[in-house]
Write a protein that holds these residues in place. Structure first.
Motif, mmCIF file in Angstrom:
data_model
loop_
_atom_site.group_PDB
_atom_site.id
_atom_site.type_symbol
_atom_site.label_atom_id
_atom_site.label_comp_id
_atom_site.label_asym_id
_atom_site.label_seq_id
_atom_site.Cartn_x
_atom_site.Cartn_y
_atom_site.Cartn_z
ATOM 1 N N LEU A 134 34.424 22.166 85.109
ATOM 2 C CA LEU A 134 35.677 22.902 85.328
ATOM 3 C C LEU A 134 36.308 22.509 86.658
ATOM 4 N N LEU A 135 35.511 22.408 87.706
ATOM 5 C CA LEU A 135 36.038 22.027 89.020
ATOM 6 C C LEU A 135 36.649 20.628 88.979
ATOM 7 N N GLY A 136 35.943 19.703 88.362
ATOM 8 C CA GLY A 136 36.437 18.335 88.303
ATOM 9 C C GLY A 136 37.715 18.206 87.502
ATOM 10 N N LEU A 137 37.769 18.844 86.341
ATOM 11 C CA LEU A 137 38.967 18.771 85.505
ATOM 12 C C LEU A 137 40.165 19.410 86.199
ATOM 13 N N THR A 138 39.918 20.480 86.945
ATOM 14 C CA THR A 138 41.008 21.118 87.676
ATOM 15 C C THR A 138 41.536 20.195 88.766
ATOM 16 N N ALA A 139 40.653 19.447 89.424
ATOM 17 C CA ALA A 139 41.090 18.485 90.433
ATOM 18 C C ALA A 139 42.003 17.428 89.816
ATOM 19 N N VAL A 140 41.658 16.954 88.633
ATOM 20 C CA VAL A 140 42.508 15.981 87.944
ATOM 21 C C VAL A 140 43.876 16.592 87.648
ATOM 22 N N PHE A 141 43.880 17.803 87.141
ATOM 23 C CA PHE A 141 45.146 18.484 86.833
ATOM 24 C C PHE A 141 46.042 18.576 88.061
ATOM 25 N N LEU A 142 45.464 18.914 89.208
ATOM 26 C CA LEU A 142 46.264 19.078 90.422
ATOM 27 C C LEU A 142 46.804 17.753 90.950
ATOM 28 N N LEU A 143 46.140 16.652 90.637
ATOM 29 C CA LEU A 143 46.586 15.345 91.126
ATOM 30 C C LEU A 143 47.686 14.734 90.272
ATOM 31 N N ILE A 144 47.858 15.236 89.065
ATOM 32 C CA ILE A 144 48.894 14.689 88.183
ATOM 33 C C ILE A 144 50.260 15.136 88.686
ATOM 34 N N PRO A 145 51.141 14.205 89.030
ATOM 35 C CA PRO A 145 52.441 14.584 89.607
ATOM 36 C C PRO A 145 53.351 15.227 88.566
ATOM 37 N N GLU A 146 54.055 16.264 88.996
ATOM 38 C CA GLU A 146 55.057 16.896 88.141
ATOM 39 C C GLU A 146 56.411 16.920 88.847
ATOM 40 N N ASP A 147 56.477 17.591 89.992
ATOM 41 C CA ASP A 147 57.739 17.649 90.726
ATOM 42 C C ASP A 147 57.865 16.488 91.707
ATOM 43 N N ARG A 148 56.825 16.276 92.498
ATOM 44 C CA ARG A 148 56.836 15.157 93.441
ATOM 45 C C ARG A 148 55.419 14.628 93.587
ATOM 46 N N ASP A 149 55.351 13.337 93.865
ATOM 47 C CA ASP A 149 54.054 12.687 93.978
ATOM 48 C C ASP A 149 53.482 12.892 95.378
ATOM 49 N N ASN A 186 53.009 5.295 82.782
ATOM 50 C CA ASN A 186 52.059 5.767 81.782
ATOM 51 C C ASN A 186 50.875 6.450 82.491
ATOM 52 N N ILE A 187 51.097 7.677 82.923
ATOM 53 C CA ILE A 187 50.064 8.399 83.672
ATOM 54 C C ILE A 187 48.851 8.666 82.796
ATOM 55 N N LEU A 188 49.065 8.893 81.503
ATOM 56 C CA LEU A 188 47.941 9.123 80.592
ATOM 57 C C LEU A 188 47.018 7.907 80.559
ATOM 58 N N LEU A 189 47.606 6.697 80.529
ATOM 59 C CA LEU A 189 46.793 5.486 80.542
ATOM 60 C C LEU A 189 46.049 5.359 81.871
ATOM 61 N N GLN A 190 46.691 5.738 82.967
ATOM 62 C CA GLN A 190 46.044 5.683 84.269
ATOM 63 C C GLN A 190 44.823 6.608 84.313
ATOM 64 N N VAL A 191 44.985 7.833 83.814
ATOM 65 C CA VAL A 191 43.868 8.778 83.785
ATOM 66 C C VAL A 191 42.736 8.245 82.917
ATOM 67 N N THR A 192 43.079 7.680 81.767
ATOM 68 C CA THR A 192 42.058 7.175 80.846
ATOM 69 C C THR A 192 41.296 5.998 81.444
ATOM 70 N N LEU A 193 42.019 5.056 82.064
ATOM 71 C CA LEU A 193 41.348 3.907 82.679
ATOM 72 C C LEU A 193 40.466 4.352 83.846
ATOM 73 N N ALA A 194 40.937 5.339 84.604
ATOM 74 C CA ALA A 194 40.125 5.856 85.703
ATOM 75 C C ALA A 194 38.851 6.504 85.162
ATOM 76 N N ALA A 195 38.964 7.239 84.049
ATOM 77 C CA ALA A 195 37.796 7.876 83.441
ATOM 78 C C ALA A 195 36.805 6.838 82.921
ATOM 79 N N ILE A 196 37.316 5.788 82.301
ATOM 80 C CA ILE A 196 36.446 4.720 81.806
ATOM 81 C C ILE A 196 35.700 4.072 82.968
ATOM 82 N N THR A 197 36.410 3.854 84.066
ATOM 83 C CA THR A 197 35.781 3.245 85.241
ATOM 84 C C THR A 197 34.671 4.135 85.801
ATOM 85 N N GLY A 198 34.942 5.429 85.919
ATOM 86 C CA GLY A 198 33.921 6.349 86.405
ATOM 87 C C GLY A 198 32.709 6.388 85.496
ATOM 88 N N PHE A 199 32.960 6.384 84.200
ATOM 89 C CA PHE A 199 31.862 6.379 83.231
ATOM 90 C C PHE A 199 31.023 5.110 83.373
#
Length: 665
Positions: free
Chosen positions: A245-260, A413-426
């Motif tokens: 839960l902590l890790g997923l929340t950190a990812v959510f907070l890093l995803i830009p919405e209003d400003r990066d 493509n932020i979704l692709l960025q998140v996915t590639l980052a997850a693959i790298t961590g794995f």
């Protein structure tokens, strides 16, 4: 009554955590941040996660200072509860309206997605039947006994003979200990259902930030509920849900919405990321690289990169805030290990982590694992692997080829960025720890894989035509959920046992089985501070004083250096035949052991203690207290022993027991 009391205290406890988090999120750095305050549901969710985290740290400090008590815990929780009741009501009403509106809008879904949404809601309710699960595995071995002795002793101590497994943090365990101190021990396992709800919610919110709408959100939930690596953890008494839960929340907070590169959000994300490592040390390898690479992707996805101005840029300030906050989040682990081991990062042996790493088999494990990927992520079940991800994620992944997913610029493509980052961590974990492929060690990382398939399902559904594909989606997802339920009912889903336990028709030992029955046989007759020669790891059901006094690593070291057992391997009874049986029992007597728990598994250490040779020690008599096909319990009686007892266990402060060597006063 036990269940109702636990549930009531748990709700008040959660409201208090939410109140503490809400107070912090209303401070200046985050008080007007739209990503946090955009909706009541989002604000309450983030408030609970932050408050739950802060309370865990406070509880740890109470234990460090030896004041971990019911009164101290209550004093910590009351201000948060008062703040929640009087100042968070508006947000709570707003959140209720939002959730009700979201469920009512299910009428806007196509009939196929109504079926999928209904299946998800039913499956969510079915998760409550996991409360009837018996406590087992790591929960009974370490996490729950650890919490039990902290609650009883009021101090930060570790389970005897478990120091190698005690280097990770105490995030969830401190909450378990608080519930035990408040006399609602079942609230700890009930809290898993709140964590499950929070994980599901944060996944949906993250999906929304990545452009996933209604249909994709229900697909994310379907993927989650059909992943045994996730549902197997519910009610097990382990500590794996909270760090996810902590890790997923950190990812959510890093995803830009209003400003990066929003510094306050980066600081909050860093704090939760550091806490995730404190809660699960494996996240240092498997998850922190995910966040680091995603931040790098975000920076290089900007319109231009001017390295001369980087050090004064908003990006540098945000990254600096992330790093400082991450260290603060990680610092409880340093505090805990310094207090217990006198070493901020390591147990005395010098290993940051005790996860399996065998150089002799490392390359073989890596080769076998690489051959099986990615199928081993989604198929195959065993206890060592600790589950798998939903096969639906892999099954629908090819749809990305037909919805133009890869046509978008990488910078957009932020979704692709998140996915590639997850693959790298794995892959970091695969390369560095291939012989320890327990998927709960990197749960947050692999749950990020669900977004890309959910997005592609949603985009496929929105396209005209493709009727056959849409029919497959509608048929397979509910069928998979039903299949998961039918396979796990009687093992993880236990509605009958749950009802019986909640109603009081079934007791703790009837639910938890023979370990509970066997060890409570010792509880009934053992004197305070008696020592148990315990060769089985599931000690949760023993009294707190007996847990604190049981066999320790120091005991094992004594056995290893004496002439009697110099040939013994690491485990005390790791020898098929003991050459000097009488002298071995002399050592057992000198260490003050009065009870013996012996398992009958062929690979168990105590099973190698050949009790048929007891005629060689006429001064030792074993009185059987419990015996079945799996375990046997004895009281050890000594008649004119050849030596004096050299080790005793004494109560040095209320509830706090320590070993004392009487031969070296």
């Amino acid at each position: 009554m036990i269940f109702l009391k636990s549930a009531l205290v748990l709700f008040l406890y959660s409201f208090s955590c939410t109140g503490i988090g809400a107070f912090l999120l209303r401070l200046k750095p985050w008080g007007r941040n739209d990503k946090i305050h955009r909706s009541g549901t989002r604000f309450l969710l983030l408030s609970y996660i932050l408050g739950f985290s802060v309370v865990s740290i406070i509880l740890l400090l109470l234990a460090v200072f030896g004041v971990f008590s019911e009164i101290a815990i209550t004093l910590v929780l009351v201000p948060g509860l008062v703040y929640f009741i009087f100042l968070v009501q508006k947000k709570l009403r707003q959140a209720v309206i939002e959730v009700s509106s979201y469920l009512q809008n299910m009428s806007d879904l196509d009939i196929g997605w109504k079926i999928i949404a209904a299946a998800c809601l039913v499956f969510y309710l079915v998760l409550f039947s996991t409360f009837g699960r018996p406590l087992s595995g790591d929960g009974a071995q370490l996490y729950m006994p650890w919490a039990k002795i902290i609650a009883e002793s009021h101090h930060l101590i570790t389970v005897p003979d478990q120091s190698d497994y005690s280097v990770p943090g105490l995030f969830t365990e401190m909450h378990y200990a608080a519930f035990m101190s408040l006399d609602v021990r079942e609230a700890g396992r009930l809290n898993d259902l709140i964590l499950v709800t929070a994980i599901a919610a944060i996944l949906v919110l993250t999906g929304r930030s990545l452009g996933i709408k209604k249909e994709g959100s229900w697909a994310i939930l379907a993927f989650l509920f059909t992943s045994p690596v996730f549902i197997w953890l519910i009610g097990k008494g382990t500590s794996d849900l909270a760090p996810a839960l902590l890790g997923l929340t950190a990812v959510f907070l890093l995803i830009p919405e209003d400003r990066d590169f929003d510094s306050p959000l980066f600081a909050l994300a860093g704090f939760l990321a550091g806490l995730s490592v404190y809660a699960k040390i494996s996240y240092l390898i498997a998850f922190i690289p995910v966040l680091g690479l995603f931040i790098i992707f975000r920076y290089f996805s900007g319109k231009s990169v001017d390295w001369k101005k980087f050090w004064s840029s908003q990006a540098f300030k945000a990254c600096l805030a992330f790093g400082i906050a991450a260290f603060i989040g990680f610092s409880p682990l340093i505090i805990k290990n310094t207090y217990i081991f006198g070493n901020p990062l390591n147990v005395p042996e010098g290993n940051l982590s005790n996860y399996s790493f065998n150089p002799e088999t490392q390359f073989e494990s890596l080769r076998n694992l690489l051959r099986s990927l990615p199928l081993s992520l989604f198929y195959g079940l065993n206890e060592w692997k600790s589950g798998r991800l939903s096969p639906l994620i892999l099954a629908f992944l090819p749809l990305c080829l037909f919805v133009g997913f890869f046509q978008k610029k990488f910078s957009e493509n932020i979704l692709l960025q998140v996915t590639l980052a997850a693959i790298t961590g794995f892959m970091f974990w695969v390369l560095l720890r291939p012989s320890s492929f327990l998927m709960r060690y990197f749960l947050a990382t692999i749950l990020l894989f669900s977004f890309i398939s959910a997005y592609c399902i949603e985009k496929t559904w929105q396209k005209n035509g493709l009727t056959v594909v849409k029919m497959v989606i509608v048929l397979i997802i509910p069928a998979m959920m039903f299949s998961e339920f039918s396979v796990d009912i009687g093992t993880f889903f236990l509605p009958k046992q749950t009802v019986e336990y909640i109603s009081g028709a079934t007791g703790e030992c009837e639910k938890d089985g023979y370990h509970c029955i066997a060890l409570k046989a010792i509880n009934r007759e053992a004197q305070p501070g008696d020592r148990v020669l315990f060769a089985e790891w599931f000690g949760y059901w023993m009294r707190p004083d007996l847990i604190q006094c049981m066999v320790t690593k120091a005991d094992r070291q004594v056995y290893q250096v004496t002439p009697v057992s110099r040939s013994l391997p690491v485990d005390m009874f790791g020898l098929q035949q003991v050459p000097m049986f009488n002298d071995l029992w002399k050592e057992i007597h000198e260490r003050g052991f009065k009870y013996l728990v012996r398992t009958k598994k062929p690979d168990a250490n105590a099973s190698k203690l050949d009790l048929s040779r007891m005629d060689e020690t006429p001064w030792v008599h074993l009185v059987e207290l419990y015996n079945n096909d799996y375990i046997e319990v004895y009281r050890i009686e000594y008649n004119n022993p050849p030596s004096e007892v050299k080790v005793t266990c004494t109560e040095t402060s209320p509830g706090f027991w320590q070993l004392r060597d009487t031969s070296n006063p």
